[in-house]
Design a protein around this motif. Structure first.
Motif, PDB file in Angstrom:
ATOM      1  N   ALA A 118      10.204  14.522   0.645  1.00  0.00           N
ATOM      2  CA  ALA A 118      11.626  14.176   0.744  1.00  0.00           C
ATOM      3  C   ALA A 118      12.486  15.429   0.694  1.00  0.00           C
ATOM      4  CB  ALA A 118      12.005  13.218  -0.380  1.00  0.00           C
ATOM      5  N   LEU A 119      12.133  16.385  -0.149  1.00  0.00           N
ATOM      6  CA  LEU A 119      12.871  17.633  -0.235  1.00  0.00           C
ATOM      7  C   LEU A 119      12.748  18.423   1.066  1.00  0.00           C
ATOM      8  CD1 LEU A 119      14.547  19.548  -1.994  1.00  0.00           C
ATOM      9  CD2 LEU A 119      12.401  20.565  -2.769  1.00  0.00           C
ATOM     10  N   ALA A 120      11.555  18.429   1.668  1.00  0.00           N
ATOM     11  CA  ALA A 120      11.358  19.116   2.947  1.00  0.00           C
ATOM     12  C   ALA A 120      12.220  18.470   4.035  1.00  0.00           C
ATOM     13  CB  ALA A 120       9.886  19.096   3.345  1.00  0.00           C
ATOM     14  N   TRP A 121      12.284  17.150   4.076  1.00  0.00           N
ATOM     15  CA  TRP A 121      13.128  16.449   5.050  1.00  0.00           C
ATOM     16  C   TRP A 121      14.601  16.785   4.822  1.00  0.00           C
ATOM     17  CZ3 TRP A 121      12.278  13.501   9.319  1.00  0.00           C
ATOM     18  CH2 TRP A 121      10.966  13.141   9.577  1.00  0.00           C
ATOM     19  N   LEU A 122      15.024  16.836   3.566  1.00  0.00           N
ATOM     20  CA  LEU A 122      16.406  17.158   3.241  1.00  0.00           C
ATOM     21  C   LEU A 122      16.761  18.573   3.681  1.00  0.00           C
ATOM     22  CD1 LEU A 122      19.062  16.363   1.783  1.00  0.00           C
ATOM     23  CD2 LEU A 122      18.072  17.381  -0.268  1.00  0.00           C
TER      24      LEU A 122
ATOM     25  N   ARG B 210       0.832  -1.213   0.000  1.00  0.00           N
ATOM     26  CA  ARG B 210       0.000   0.000   0.000  1.00  0.00           C
ATOM     27  C   ARG B 210       0.865   1.261   0.000  1.00  0.00           C
ATOM     28  NH1 ARG B 210      -4.528  -0.697   4.501  1.00  0.00           N
ATOM     29  NH2 ARG B 210      -6.154  -0.195   2.989  1.00  0.00           N
ATOM     30  N   ILE B 211       1.966   1.220   0.771  1.00  0.00           N
ATOM     31  CA  ILE B 211       2.869   2.365   0.816  1.00  0.00           C
ATOM     32  C   ILE B 211       3.501   2.591  -0.554  1.00  0.00           C
ATOM     33  CG2 ILE B 211       5.042   3.241   1.808  1.00  0.00           C
ATOM     34  CD1 ILE B 211       4.252   1.792   4.406  1.00  0.00           C
ATOM     35  N   LEU B 212       3.952   1.513  -1.196  1.00  0.00           N
ATOM     36  CA  LEU B 212       4.543   1.635  -2.531  1.00  0.00           C
ATOM     37  C   LEU B 212       3.521   2.133  -3.548  1.00  0.00           C
ATOM     38  CD1 LEU B 212       6.774  -1.561  -2.644  1.00  0.00           C
ATOM     39  CD2 LEU B 212       7.512   0.808  -2.463  1.00  0.00           C
ATOM     40  N   GLU B 213       2.310   1.620  -3.464  1.00  0.00           N
ATOM     41  CA  GLU B 213       1.263   2.056  -4.394  1.00  0.00           C
ATOM     42  C   GLU B 213       0.961   3.539  -4.212  1.00  0.00           C
ATOM     43  OE1 GLU B 213      -3.452   1.131  -5.239  1.00  0.00           O
ATOM     44  OE2 GLU B 213      -2.230  -0.399  -4.251  1.00  0.00           O
ATOM     45  N   PHE B 214       0.849   3.992  -2.964  1.00  0.00           N
ATOM     46  CA  PHE B 214       0.603   5.407  -2.690  1.00  0.00           C
ATOM     47  C   PHE B 214       1.759   6.261  -3.199  1.00  0.00           C
ATOM     48  CE2 PHE B 214       1.223   9.119   0.027  1.00  0.00           C
ATOM     49  CZ  PHE B 214       0.012   9.771  -0.162  1.00  0.00           C
ATOM     50  N   SER B 215       3.010   5.795  -2.967  1.00  0.00           N
ATOM     51  CA  SER B 215       4.186   6.548  -3.396  1.00  0.00           C
ATOM     52  C   SER B 215       4.239   6.689  -4.911  1.00  0.00           C
ATOM     53  CB  SER B 215       5.462   5.867  -2.909  1.00  0.00           C
ATOM     54  OG  SER B 215       5.484   5.818  -1.506  1.00  0.00           O
ATOM     55  N   LEU B 216       3.857   5.653  -5.628  1.00  0.00           N
ATOM     56  CA  LEU B 216       3.874   5.715  -7.086  1.00  0.00           C
ATOM     57  C   LEU B 216       2.760   6.597  -7.635  1.00  0.00           C
ATOM     58  CD1 LEU B 216       4.763   2.019  -7.946  1.00  0.00           C
ATOM     59  CD2 LEU B 216       6.211   4.034  -8.203  1.00  0.00           C
ATOM     60  N   ARG B 217       1.630   6.606  -6.973  1.00  0.00           N
ATOM     61  CA  ARG B 217       0.515   7.434  -7.455  1.00  0.00           C
ATOM     62  C   ARG B 217       0.714   8.909  -7.110  1.00  0.00           C
ATOM     63  NH1 ARG B 217      -5.052   4.024  -6.678  1.00  0.00           N
ATOM     64  NH2 ARG B 217      -4.302   2.172  -7.752  1.00  0.00           N
ATOM     65  N   GLN B 218       1.351   9.193  -5.973  1.00  0.00           N
ATOM     66  CA  GLN B 218       1.539  10.571  -5.494  1.00  0.00           C
ATOM     67  C   GLN B 218       3.026  10.938  -5.526  1.00  0.00           C
ATOM     68  OE1 GLN B 218      -1.074  12.438  -4.827  1.00  0.00           O
ATOM     69  NE2 GLN B 218      -2.499  10.747  -5.106  1.00  0.00           N
ATOM     70  N   ARG B 219       3.632  10.824  -6.714  1.00  0.00           N
ATOM     71  CA  ARG B 219       5.077  11.060  -6.829  1.00  0.00           C
ATOM     72  C   ARG B 219       5.471  12.476  -6.405  1.00  0.00           C
ATOM     73  NH1 ARG B 219       5.189   8.462 -12.680  1.00  0.00           N
ATOM     74  NH2 ARG B 219       4.941   6.314 -12.040  1.00  0.00           N
ATOM     75  N   VAL B 220       4.685  13.448  -6.836  1.00  0.00           N
ATOM     76  CA  VAL B 220       5.015  14.840  -6.524  1.00  0.00           C
ATOM     77  C   VAL B 220       4.973  15.075  -5.008  1.00  0.00           C
ATOM     78  CG1 VAL B 220       4.321  17.231  -6.861  1.00  0.00           C
ATOM     79  CG2 VAL B 220       4.208  15.635  -8.758  1.00  0.00           C
ATOM     80  N   LEU B 221       3.960  14.542  -4.365  1.00  0.00           N
ATOM     81  CA  LEU B 221       3.834  14.700  -2.916  1.00  0.00           C
ATOM     82  C   LEU B 221       5.013  14.043  -2.185  1.00  0.00           C
ATOM     83  CD1 LEU B 221       2.092  15.662  -0.525  1.00  0.00           C
ATOM     84  CD2 LEU B 221       0.990  13.418  -0.592  1.00  0.00           C
ATOM     85  N   VAL B 222       5.401  12.857  -2.618  1.00  0.00           N
ATOM     86  CA  VAL B 222       6.511  12.139  -1.990  1.00  0.00           C
ATOM     87  C   VAL B 222       7.824  12.891  -2.219  1.00  0.00           C
ATOM     88  CG1 VAL B 222       7.855  10.002  -2.056  1.00  0.00           C
ATOM     89  CG2 VAL B 222       5.368   9.897  -2.092  1.00  0.00           C
ATOM     90  N   LEU B 223       8.059  13.404  -3.428  1.00  0.00           N
ATOM     91  CA  LEU B 223       9.273  14.163  -3.708  1.00  0.00           C
ATOM     92  C   LEU B 223       9.314  15.462  -2.908  1.00  0.00           C
ATOM     93  CD1 LEU B 223       9.670  13.620  -7.555  1.00  0.00           C
ATOM     94  CD2 LEU B 223      11.072  12.667  -5.720  1.00  0.00           C
ATOM     95  N   MET B 224       8.176  16.127  -2.755  1.00  0.00           N
ATOM     96  CA  MET B 224       8.125  17.353  -1.954  1.00  0.00           C
ATOM     97  C   MET B 224       8.420  17.054  -0.488  1.00  0.00           C
ATOM     98  SD  MET B 224       4.990  19.429  -3.770  1.00  0.00           S
ATOM     99  CE  MET B 224       4.631  20.299  -2.289  1.00  0.00           C
TER     100      MET B 224
END
Length: 84
Positions: free
Chosen positions: A20-24, A4-18
């Motif tokens: 990750a950038l915020a964490w960085l 489910r986590i992988l499926e969500f990450s693939l569908r919401q790529r922009v959200l996941v990248l944002m």
């Protein structure tokens, strides 16, 4: 669960990248705000007491001032070592 986590990450790529950038950026900001010493001080607390009395000779200062002071300070709780 992982699927489910992988499926969500693939569908919401922009959200996941944002995220990750915020964490960085947060990590980089924290690294610059973190106080660091180049060489940490691992020695115990030390106190140096210098006694000078111009009217007395060095031997008299040692016998009349320094030795009684060292004797009195030796009874303080937590003292592990005393050097003279």
């Amino acid at each position: 669960m992982i699927g489910r986590i992988l499926e969500f990450s693939l569908r919401q790529r922009v959200l996941v990248l944002m995220a990750a950038l915020a964490w960085l950026l947060g990590g980089i900001w924290s690294a610059f705000k973190l106080p660091m010493d180049a060489i940490p001080d691992i020695t115990g607390v030390q106190v140096q007491v210098n006694t000078t009395i111009p009217a007395l000779a060095p031997e008299e200062v040692e016998n009349l001032v320094t030795f009684p002071l060292e004797t009195a300070l030796g009874g303080i709780a937590g003292v592990t070592e005393s050097r003279s």
